[in-house]
Design a protein around this motif. Structure first.
Motif, PDB file in Angstrom:
ATOM      1  N   THR A  10     -29.404  -1.138  -4.779  1.00  0.00           N
ATOM      2  CA  THR A  10     -28.392  -1.810  -4.149  1.00  0.00           C
ATOM      3  C   THR A  10     -28.764  -2.199  -2.751  1.00  0.00           C
ATOM      4  OG1 THR A  10     -26.765  -0.566  -5.641  1.00  0.00           O
ATOM      5  CG2 THR A  10     -25.941  -1.514  -3.662  1.00  0.00           C
ATOM      6  N   TRP A  11     -29.224  -1.012  -2.175  1.00  0.00           N
ATOM      7  CA  TRP A  11     -29.616  -1.458  -0.714  1.00  0.00           C
ATOM      8  C   TRP A  11     -30.731  -2.369  -0.498  1.00  0.00           C
ATOM      9  CZ3 TRP A  11     -27.381  -0.187   3.901  1.00  0.00           C
ATOM     10  CH2 TRP A  11     -26.630   0.798   3.717  1.00  0.00           C
ATOM     11  N   TYR A  12     -31.591  -2.560  -1.363  1.00  0.00           N
ATOM     12  CA  TYR A  12     -32.595  -3.463  -1.394  1.00  0.00           C
ATOM     13  C   TYR A  12     -31.797  -4.908  -1.639  1.00  0.00           C
ATOM     14  CZ  TYR A  12     -36.535  -6.364  -2.938  1.00  0.00           C
ATOM     15  OH  TYR A  12     -37.709  -7.088  -2.970  1.00  0.00           O
ATOM     16  N   SER A  13     -31.146  -5.014  -2.521  1.00  0.00           N
ATOM     17  CA  SER A  13     -30.589  -6.383  -2.944  1.00  0.00           C
ATOM     18  C   SER A  13     -29.455  -6.696  -1.652  1.00  0.00           C
ATOM     19  CB  SER A  13     -29.761  -6.255  -4.131  1.00  0.00           C
ATOM     20  OG  SER A  13     -28.688  -5.388  -4.262  1.00  0.00           O
ATOM     21  N   VAL A  14     -28.778  -5.819  -1.021  1.00  0.00           N
ATOM     22  CA  VAL A  14     -27.763  -6.186  -0.027  1.00  0.00           C
ATOM     23  C   VAL A  14     -28.926  -6.415   1.191  1.00  0.00           C
ATOM     24  CG1 VAL A  14     -26.660  -5.199   1.645  1.00  0.00           C
ATOM     25  CG2 VAL A  14     -25.813  -4.682  -0.623  1.00  0.00           C
ATOM     26  N   SER A  15     -29.912  -5.889   1.474  1.00  0.00           N
ATOM     27  CA  SER A  15     -30.860  -6.465   2.686  1.00  0.00           C
ATOM     28  C   SER A  15     -31.180  -7.838   2.311  1.00  0.00           C
ATOM     29  CB  SER A  15     -31.828  -5.433   2.774  1.00  0.00           C
ATOM     30  OG  SER A  15     -32.813  -5.344   1.633  1.00  0.00           O
ATOM     31  N   GLN A  16     -31.847  -8.141   1.191  1.00  0.00           N
ATOM     32  CA  GLN A  16     -32.198  -9.369   0.921  1.00  0.00           C
ATOM     33  C   GLN A  16     -30.986 -10.504   0.867  1.00  0.00           C
ATOM     34  OE1 GLN A  16     -33.972  -9.705  -3.066  1.00  0.00           O
ATOM     35  NE2 GLN A  16     -35.963  -9.068  -2.142  1.00  0.00           N
ATOM     36  N   GLU A  17     -29.825 -10.120   0.570  1.00  0.00           N
ATOM     37  CA  GLU A  17     -28.808 -11.044   0.869  1.00  0.00           C
ATOM     38  C   GLU A  17     -28.536 -11.264   2.246  1.00  0.00           C
ATOM     39  OE1 GLU A  17     -23.925 -10.618   0.360  1.00  0.00           O
ATOM     40  OE2 GLU A  17     -25.467 -10.401  -1.430  1.00  0.00           O
ATOM     41  N   HIS A  18     -28.760 -10.283   3.003  1.00  0.00           N
ATOM     42  CA  HIS A  18     -28.721 -10.547   4.616  1.00  0.00           C
ATOM     43  C   HIS A  18     -29.563 -11.352   5.051  1.00  0.00           C
ATOM     44  CE1 HIS A  18     -27.468  -9.291   8.629  1.00  0.00           C
ATOM     45  NE2 HIS A  18     -28.513  -9.042   9.127  1.00  0.00           N
TER      46      HIS A  18
ATOM     47  N   TYR B  84     -28.909   3.317  -6.365  1.00  0.00           N
ATOM     48  CA  TYR B  84     -28.582   3.327  -4.768  1.00  0.00           C
ATOM     49  C   TYR B  84     -29.746   2.651  -4.193  1.00  0.00           C
ATOM     50  CZ  TYR B  84     -27.105   5.210  -0.197  1.00  0.00           C
ATOM     51  OH  TYR B  84     -26.608   5.331   0.803  1.00  0.00           O
ATOM     52  N   GLY B  85     -31.099   2.963  -4.463  1.00  0.00           N
ATOM     53  CA  GLY B  85     -31.913   2.031  -3.549  1.00  0.00           C
ATOM     54  C   GLY B  85     -31.773   0.643  -3.831  1.00  0.00           C
TER      55      GLY B  85
END
Length: 99
Positions: A69-77, A66-67
């Motif tokens: 996933t959030w980390y990779s999504v925030s980097q994508e942003h 879960y963490g």
């Protein structure tokens, strides 16, 4: 295949008892039930500790996924913001035949 029937012992304290086949008194049956309950308690206490360890391990794995996933999504942003910043100067320049 090995024969699963217990061998008869000459010693009276080491004989195996089959509660279904042997005629036992009510007191002997009660004693057998008490011993079985104590054995179940010991086993469940050990299994409770193991279950807690396995539950914590699975929970840590889930939280890690879960963490991540959030980390990779925030980097994508963040990458999208950088791309947007890079596109702005190009769109504000006057159009020529080269672009």
């Amino acid at each position: 295949m090995a024969d699963n029937t217990p061998q008869k012992s000459d010693a009276p304290f080491a004989t195996r008892v089959d509660p279904l086949k042997d005629d036992l008194s009510e007191q002997q049956k009660l004693f057998i039930k008490q011993i079985e309950q104590e054995q179940w308690k010991k086993r469940t206490q050990r299994m409770g500790g193991r279950n807690a360890v396995v539950g914590l391990a699975i929970g840590a794995l889930v939280m890690g996924i879960y963490g991540f996933t959030w980390y990779s999504v925030s980097q994508e942003h963040a990458v999208n913001e950088l791309d947007e910043d890079a596109r702005r100067p190009r769109t504000q320049e006057p159009k020529t035949g080269a672009n």
